[in-house]
Design a protein around this motif. Structure first.
Motif, PDB file in Angstrom:
ATOM      1  N   GLY A 169      12.793   5.290  -9.807  1.00 27.38           N
ATOM      2  CA  GLY A 169      11.750   4.283  -9.589  1.00 27.38           C
ATOM      3  C   GLY A 169      11.679   3.274 -10.725  1.00 27.38           C
ATOM      4  N   SER A 170      10.451   2.827 -11.019  1.00 27.42           N
ATOM      5  CA  SER A 170      10.204   1.839 -12.066  1.00 27.42           C
ATOM      6  C   SER A 170       9.326   2.480 -13.139  1.00 27.42           C
ATOM      7  N   PRO A 171       9.216   1.857 -14.333  1.00 27.25           N
ATOM      8  CA  PRO A 171       8.324   2.429 -15.356  1.00 27.25           C
ATOM      9  C   PRO A 171       6.894   2.605 -14.825  1.00 27.25           C
ATOM     10  N   THR A 172       6.443   1.687 -13.993  1.00 26.02           N
ATOM     11  CA  THR A 172       5.081   1.770 -13.439  1.00 26.02           C
ATOM     12  C   THR A 172       4.936   3.014 -12.564  1.00 26.02           C
ATOM     13  N   LEU A 173       5.939   3.279 -11.731  1.00 26.51           N
ATOM     14  CA  LEU A 173       5.904   4.469 -10.877  1.00 26.51           C
ATOM     15  C   LEU A 173       5.953   5.732 -11.735  1.00 26.51           C
ATOM     16  N   PRO A 202       0.632   0.754 -17.244  1.00 29.91           N
ATOM     17  CA  PRO A 202       0.656   0.180 -15.901  1.00 29.91           C
ATOM     18  C   PRO A 202       0.838   1.247 -14.821  1.00 29.91           C
ATOM     19  N   VAL A 203       0.035   1.159 -13.775  1.00 31.66           N
ATOM     20  CA  VAL A 203       0.169   2.054 -12.612  1.00 31.66           C
ATOM     21  C   VAL A 203      -0.069   1.237 -11.346  1.00 31.66           C
ATOM     22  N   PHE A 204       0.386   1.783 -10.207  1.00 33.01           N
ATOM     23  CA  PHE A 204       0.106   1.160  -8.914  1.00 33.01           C
ATOM     24  C   PHE A 204      -1.271   1.634  -8.454  1.00 33.01           C
ATOM     25  N   SER A 236      10.503  -4.017 -13.088  1.00 32.41           N
ATOM     26  CA  SER A 236      11.393  -3.587 -11.999  1.00 32.41           C
ATOM     27  C   SER A 236      10.621  -2.973 -10.838  1.00 32.41           C
ATOM     28  N   GLY A 237       9.346  -2.638 -11.033  1.00 34.52           N
ATOM     29  CA  GLY A 237       8.541  -2.131  -9.925  1.00 34.52           C
ATOM     30  C   GLY A 237       7.762  -3.223  -9.212  1.00 34.52           C
ATOM     31  N   PRO A 265      -6.073   7.831  -5.989  1.00 35.19           N
ATOM     32  CA  PRO A 265      -7.399   8.067  -5.417  1.00 35.19           C
ATOM     33  C   PRO A 265      -8.424   7.902  -6.550  1.00 35.19           C
ATOM     34  N   ALA A 305      18.188  -0.786 -11.155  1.00 33.89           N
ATOM     35  CA  ALA A 305      16.940  -0.055 -11.395  1.00 33.89           C
ATOM     36  C   ALA A 305      16.132   0.020 -10.098  1.00 33.89           C
ATOM     37  N   ASN A 306      15.236   1.010 -10.049  1.00 37.20           N
ATOM     38  CA  ASN A 306      14.279   1.128  -8.950  1.00 37.20           C
ATOM     39  C   ASN A 306      14.954   1.140  -7.585  1.00 37.20           C
ATOM     40  N   PRO A 330       1.196   7.325  -0.103  1.00 36.44           N
ATOM     41  CA  PRO A 330       1.774   6.518   0.987  1.00 36.44           C
ATOM     42  C   PRO A 330       1.483   7.131   2.360  1.00 36.44           C
ATOM     43  N   ASN A 344       4.793   6.265 -14.573  1.00 33.60           N
ATOM     44  CA  ASN A 344       3.513   6.562 -15.228  1.00 33.60           C
ATOM     45  C   ASN A 344       2.616   7.410 -14.332  1.00 33.60           C
ATOM     46  N   LEU A 345       2.944   7.502 -13.043  1.00 35.56           N
ATOM     47  CA  LEU A 345       2.166   8.334 -12.110  1.00 35.56           C
ATOM     48  C   LEU A 345       2.951   9.567 -11.663  1.00 35.56           C
ATOM     49  N   ALA A 359       0.824  -1.216   0.000  1.00 33.71           N
ATOM     50  CA  ALA A 359       0.000   0.000   0.000  1.00 33.71           C
ATOM     51  C   ALA A 359       0.860   1.269   0.000  1.00 33.71           C
ATOM     52  N   GLN A 360       2.078   1.164  -0.515  1.00 31.25           N
ATOM     53  CA  GLN A 360       3.002   2.303  -0.556  1.00 31.25           C
ATOM     54  C   GLN A 360       3.580   2.514  -1.956  1.00 31.25           C
ATOM     55  N   ARG A 379      13.310  -4.361 -17.067  1.00 29.44           N
ATOM     56  CA  ARG A 379      12.961  -2.970 -16.776  1.00 29.44           C
ATOM     57  C   ARG A 379      11.459  -2.849 -16.483  1.00 29.44           C
ATOM     58  N   GLU A 418       9.780  10.057 -22.702  1.00 28.84           N
ATOM     59  CA  GLU A 418       9.452   9.710 -24.095  1.00 28.84           C
ATOM     60  C   GLU A 418       9.612  10.889 -25.048  1.00 28.84           C
ATOM     61  N   GLY A 436       0.446  11.206  -6.939  1.00 27.98           N
ATOM     62  CA  GLY A 436       0.084  10.418  -5.754  1.00 27.98           C
ATOM     63  C   GLY A 436       1.213   9.593  -5.165  1.00 27.98           C
ATOM     64  N   THR A 437       2.373   9.573  -5.828  1.00 26.07           N
ATOM     65  CA  THR A 437       3.426   8.680  -5.351  1.00 26.07           C
ATOM     66  C   THR A 437       4.067   9.156  -4.042  1.00 26.07           C
ATOM     67  N   LEU A 469      -1.877   3.776  -5.268  1.00 22.80           N
ATOM     68  CA  LEU A 469      -1.464   5.179  -5.167  1.00 22.80           C
ATOM     69  C   LEU A 469      -2.448   6.129  -5.851  1.00 22.80           C
TER      70      LEU A 469
END
Lengths: 167, 269
Positions: free
Chosen positions: B93-97, A58-60, A132-133, A65, B177-178, B35, B99-100, A43-44, A129, B78, B30-31, A63
């Protein structure tokens, strides 16, 4: 502050639900829509088990709302299979033993889908890559990377015949 | 638990919303904020989201770059016109992070995170800040030292794109990474006739916020960018740095490797 009604497009279908202020996309998916494939790990935003696609990226979900993404498109693991036919990523995860305890698998698969949707021919480094998250505490990373590459190869093979069928 | 989350359509609405709730925080990607919400920190009652303010545009005119504060790190990574920043973006961070996570949010991150803020400090970037009294420009250096105060929102960040061969970046991490920063180095060294005309060096992992290494930069000016000059400047970095101990590295280790990674940054080793 009262709850509000939020509308999302989830796995191609419009969904409407009531939500309390600050509810995360993850909690909304799990608790309001009973889509429990996305897991709550840290949850972080550091473990990746809650990874979903937001407008294809892709997103978490932990995080986000949910009020801030009203009206947008969400894809979860539940949207991958077509009836009983699994997505190539799911097939490869099973065939190549890429799942041990399974807690990271849905997040891993969604991060991998985000990659393959944009890059159908990834290198091993691209896969590393992309995930990696995402943390796998069974440490089965090599099998996961193999499975993603295997799925990419299968999808590439299938793509020309699918194009032909469309013609 | 949160009492409210506002998703305003205009910056003016966002500012009024902030002014109304004394316990509100601005939320971009929100990153950083979520938290805190998830951990249930006390005193946080409301969020004001930037998600519908359309602050996610990148404009490049010649060497002048303006980036909306809510632009994601992924979008910056990009952008072909900002290829010089790509290694820095990919070190976060990571590509997923990414994106936010937003560029504006990076300015409010505490070290050892916030590598893009280190870059913006080295670029001598300027933030556009919206307040009740109107818009104002604030150098990133000042913003990092003093913050922007309550009832204010960073809406954009501007800087001049460095000329080819004048930009240097390196981040030392525990893994490829990350990972957070052990030390981060970003440097802009403009050159004239084979010598450094002006140098601006920013460091991460060397204080709660990114810091400028003014003494090392001054030592580089007028010199050729050779091993000797880099060693002399590298030895001065610590005079402006306060490396700290955390789970990633000790203060001793950070101080010890700082000149090494500086050399690697400049020489591209």
């Amino acid at each position: 502050m009262p709850s509000t009604i939020v509308t999302l497009k989830v796995n191609g279908r419009a969904q409407e639900f009531l939500t309390r202020p600050g509810t995360t996309l993850l909690d909304a998916l799990r608790d309001s829509l009973s889509l429990t494939a996305s897991k709550k790990g840290c949850a972080q935003g550091t473990c990746g088990t809650c990874t979903v696609l937001l407008d294809g990226k892709p997103v978490f979900a932990c995080l986000v709302p949910v009020e801030t993404v009203a009206g947008r498109s969400i894809e979860t693991l539940e949207g991958l299979a077509a009836g009983d036919v699994l997505h190539p990523l799911q097939e490869s995860f099973i065939a190549l033993f890429a799942t041990q305890c399974g807690f990271c698998s849905s997040g891993m698969i969604m991060a991998a889908k985000g990659l393959l949707d944009r890059n159908p021919d990834p290198s091993r480094a691209d896969v590393v890559r992309a995930i990696s998250g995402n943390v796998c505490r069974c440490t089965g990373y090599e099998a996961i990377i193999d499975a993603v590459l295997d799925a990419a190869a299968k999808m590439k093979k299938a793509a020309p015949s699918r194009r032909k069928a469309a013609e | 638990m949160l009492r409210a989350i506002d998703v305003p359509q205009t910056t003016a609405e966002a500012l009024s919303s902030l002014a109304r709730a004394r316990d509100a925080l601005v939320i971009g990607g929100g990153t950083l904020v979520m938290p805190k919400v998830q951990a249930g920190i006390s005193g946080l009652g409301a969020l004001v989201s930037l998600s519908r303010l359309k602050l996610d545009k990148i404009a490049i005119k010649g060497d002048k770059v303006t980036i909306g504060a809510a632009t994601t790190l992924a979008a910056i990574g990009e952008e072909r016109g900002l290829a010089f920043l790509q290694p820095a973006i990919e070190s976060v961070g990571s590509p997923t992070l990414r994106n936010l996570a937003t560029i504006g949010g990076n300015l409010f991150t505490e070290q050892p995170y916030g590598d893009i803020a280190v870059c913006l400090l080295a670029l001598d970037a300027e933030a556009t800040v919206a307040t009740k009294r109107g818009m104002k420009k604030l150098p990133v250096a000042e913003l990092l030292k003093k913050g922007i105060g309550r009832d204010a929102i960073v809406t954009a960040i501007g800087f001049k794109k460095p000329e080819k061969g004048t930009w240097f970046y390196r981040k030392a991490m525990r893994r490829a990474a990350n990972s957070a920063s052990i030390v981060t180095i970003a440097a802009h060294c403009s050159q004239s006739k084979g010598r450094v005309a002006k140098a601006r060096i920013a460091l991460g992992g060397c204080g709660t916020k990114p810091v400028l290494a003014a003494k090392a930069a001054a030592a580089l000016e007028g010199q050729k960018l050779d091993a000797d000059a880099i060693a002399k400047a590298g030895a001065l970095l610590i005079q402006d740095a306060a490396p700290f101990t955390d789970a990633y590295a000790s203060a001793w280790y950070r101080a010890r490797v700082l000149p090494v990674h500086f050399r690697r940054a400049i020489l591209g080793e």
